[in-house]
Design an enzyme around this catalytic site. Structure first.
Site, PDB file in Angstrom:
ATOM      1  CB  CYS A   1      35.517 -48.987   1.180  1.00  0.00           C
ATOM      2  SG  CYS A   1      33.856 -48.660   1.243  1.00  0.00           S
TER       3      CYS A   1
ATOM      4  CG  LEU B   1      50.127 -47.986 -25.793  1.00  0.00           C
ATOM      5  CD1 LEU B   1      51.860 -48.252 -25.823  1.00  0.00           C
ATOM      6  CD2 LEU B   1      49.776 -46.973 -24.503  1.00  0.00           C
ATOM      7  CB  THR B   2      47.208 -42.686 -29.382  1.00  0.00           C
ATOM      8  OG1 THR B   2      46.990 -41.716 -27.991  1.00  0.00           O
ATOM      9  CG2 THR B   2      45.958 -43.724 -29.250  1.00  0.00           C
TER      10      THR B   2
ATOM     11  CE  LYS C   1      30.363 -51.333 -11.344  1.00  0.00           C
ATOM     12  NZ  LYS C   1      31.655 -51.581 -10.089  1.00  0.00           N
TER      13      LYS C   1
ATOM     14  N   PRO D   1      32.568 -44.897 -16.929  1.00  0.00           N
ATOM     15  CG  PRO D   1      32.297 -43.198 -18.785  1.00  0.00           C
ATOM     16  CD  PRO D   1      33.340 -43.730 -17.725  1.00  0.00           C
TER      17      PRO D   1
HETATM   18  C1  LIG Z   1      33.611 -41.243  -2.209  1.00  0.00           C
HETATM   19  C2  LIG Z   1      33.520 -41.043  -3.400  1.00  0.00           C
HETATM   20  O1  LIG Z   1      33.230 -42.549  -3.848  1.00  0.00           O
HETATM   21  C3  LIG Z   1      33.771 -42.770  -5.214  1.00  0.00           C
HETATM   22  O2  LIG Z   1      34.552 -41.939  -5.709  1.00  0.00           O
HETATM   23  C4  LIG Z   1      33.582 -43.823  -5.946  1.00  0.00           C
HETATM   24  C5  LIG Z   1      34.549 -44.726  -6.273  1.00  0.00           C
HETATM   25  C6  LIG Z   1      33.496 -45.119  -5.176  1.00  0.00           C
HETATM   26  C7  LIG Z   1      32.853 -46.241  -5.365  1.00  0.00           C
HETATM   27  C8  LIG Z   1      32.236 -46.697  -6.593  1.00  0.00           C
HETATM   28  C9  LIG Z   1      31.447 -47.657  -7.126  1.00  0.00           C
HETATM   29  C10 LIG Z   1      31.226 -48.780  -6.061  1.00  0.00           C
HETATM   30  O3  LIG Z   1      30.567 -49.829  -6.329  1.00  0.00           O
HETATM   31  C11 LIG Z   1      31.853 -48.511  -4.845  1.00  0.00           C
HETATM   32  O4  LIG Z   1      31.707 -49.354  -3.793  1.00  0.00           O
HETATM   33  C12 LIG Z   1      31.957 -49.009  -2.454  1.00  0.00           C
HETATM   34  C13 LIG Z   1      32.577 -47.114  -4.541  1.00  0.00           C
END
Ligand SMILES: CCOC(=O)[C@H]1C[C@@H]1c1ccc(O)c(OC)c1
Length: 339
Positions: free
Chosen positions: A178, A19-20, A157, A69
């Protein structure tokens, strides 16, 4: 994830950035909330190798929730787990080398690989190792390919998955598909006054949705389950596999409001992945894969895959219909993922 771990009675450590004075009040309050619920919070940076090793010597399971990231920074966690578990890169535990030598004779390579995998599971039962759940929780990137902006993100990943496998650290990968509240906010925009909804492609392709609290509750169970060691677990509950059209229709019935449907054709969305600036180009390629191609329902579970609601049939997950009822009265705050 932390709340689910505590709720299920697990002694829980959190390694979090310090924490900062610039830390948000939300983050400060979250630390306080965790501490008051018995969580041990250690503040530090991922490059503080010795500090992380010292913490890992006190835990059995490591769940990373590092977002893009920072995905590649998980290599520091892998290195620390190897030291804390006395695992040398890619070396089978000595006892397993003996087994491997005796089993090699008289069987083919795939049969041999299966024997090793089964023997490794027996070995881990006898010699408990720390298990690592890398920060996945989205698409199953080893079985799908995407338009370049999303592909570049998922390549990171995949790199972490290969590094985990090369290290010999026991693992479990979670594909939660999702995030429910995230995508309902993104698609339905309940916090805005609007007369129309955007539909990507025809709107007929289906996608699996998992409410965020269920992702956490399933993941803590999965992380502690011997059946899921060195396996992929997919969260794909039958009641939560819907198309955009089905989702919007449910929402219209619940709100009594009917929306003008504005379709973004596939070719236009593909063009957006090529022309939009980062990270909007990534989001466009996520939408293309998930809602235009229907990638998340376009592959069958393999023999080595497990599905969460089948593993824990007694766990009552939140259906999309129930989540929409929550959205009617108190829609969760919208978020936007980083890349
Ligand atoms: C519609 C816009 O999508 C996103 O903002 C990214 C966060 C969504 C996302 C990021 C990485 C994923 O593997 C994934 O799997 C469904 C979904």
């Amino acid at each position: 994830m932390v709340k689910a771990s505590i709720k299920l009675g697990h002694p829980t450590f959190v390694f979090a950035r310090p924490l900062t004075p610039q830390s948000t009040i939300n983050k400060i309050n979250l630390h306080k909330e965790f501490q008051s619920s018995g969580v041990t919070i250690i503040q530090g940076e991922l490059k503080e190798h010795e500090k992380i090793v010292a913490i890992l010597r006190q835990v059995d399971i490591v769940i990373s929730v590092l977002p893009f990231p920072q995905v590649l920074d998980q290599i520091h966690i892998i290195e620390a787990i190897k030291v804390a578990s006395n695992i040398k890169d890619g070396e089978l535990p000595n006892k397993m080398v003996e087994v491997a030598r005796t089993k090699r004779r008289g069987c083919g390579s795939s049969e041999f690989a299966c024997k090793i995998s089964c023997k490794l599971r027996e070995y881990y039962k006898e010699y408990p190792q720390k298990r690592f759940l890398p920060s996945e929780f989205g698409v199953e990137e080893d079985r799908l390919s995407f338009l370049p902006p999303f592909e570049a993100c998922l390549e990171k990943k995949r790199k972490i998955r290969r590094a985990v496998e090369a290290s010999g650290i026991p693992y479990t990968y979670v594909s939660a598909n999702c995030f429910g509240a995230y995508f309902l906010n993104y698609l339905l925009r309940p916090h805005e006054q609007h007369e129309d909804v955007t539909i990507y492609g025809s709107g007929e392709a289906k996608a699996p949705f998992t409410y965020e609290e269920d992702i956490a509750n399933y993941t803590i169970r999965v992380a502690n389950d011997p059946r899921t060691c060195n396996k992929m677990v997919i969260y794909k509950m039958q009641k939560n596999i819907l198309s955009q059209i089905e989702l919007i229709s449910l929402w219209e019935k619940k709100t009594g409001k009917y929306f003008k449907k504005v379709h973004v054709p596939e070719e236009e969305l593909v063009k957006l992945t090529e022309t939009l600036p980062f990270p909007d180009n990534v989001r466009a390629s996520v939408l293309h894969s998930v809602f235009v191609k229907g990638d998340l329902v376009n592959y069958e579970l393999g023999e080595n895959d497990l599905e969460a609601s089948s593993l824990y049939p007694d766990y009552k997950y939140t259906t999309v219909d129930q989540l929409l009822d929550v959205f009617l009265v108190d829609p969760p705050k919208p978020a936007l993922a980083t890349f």
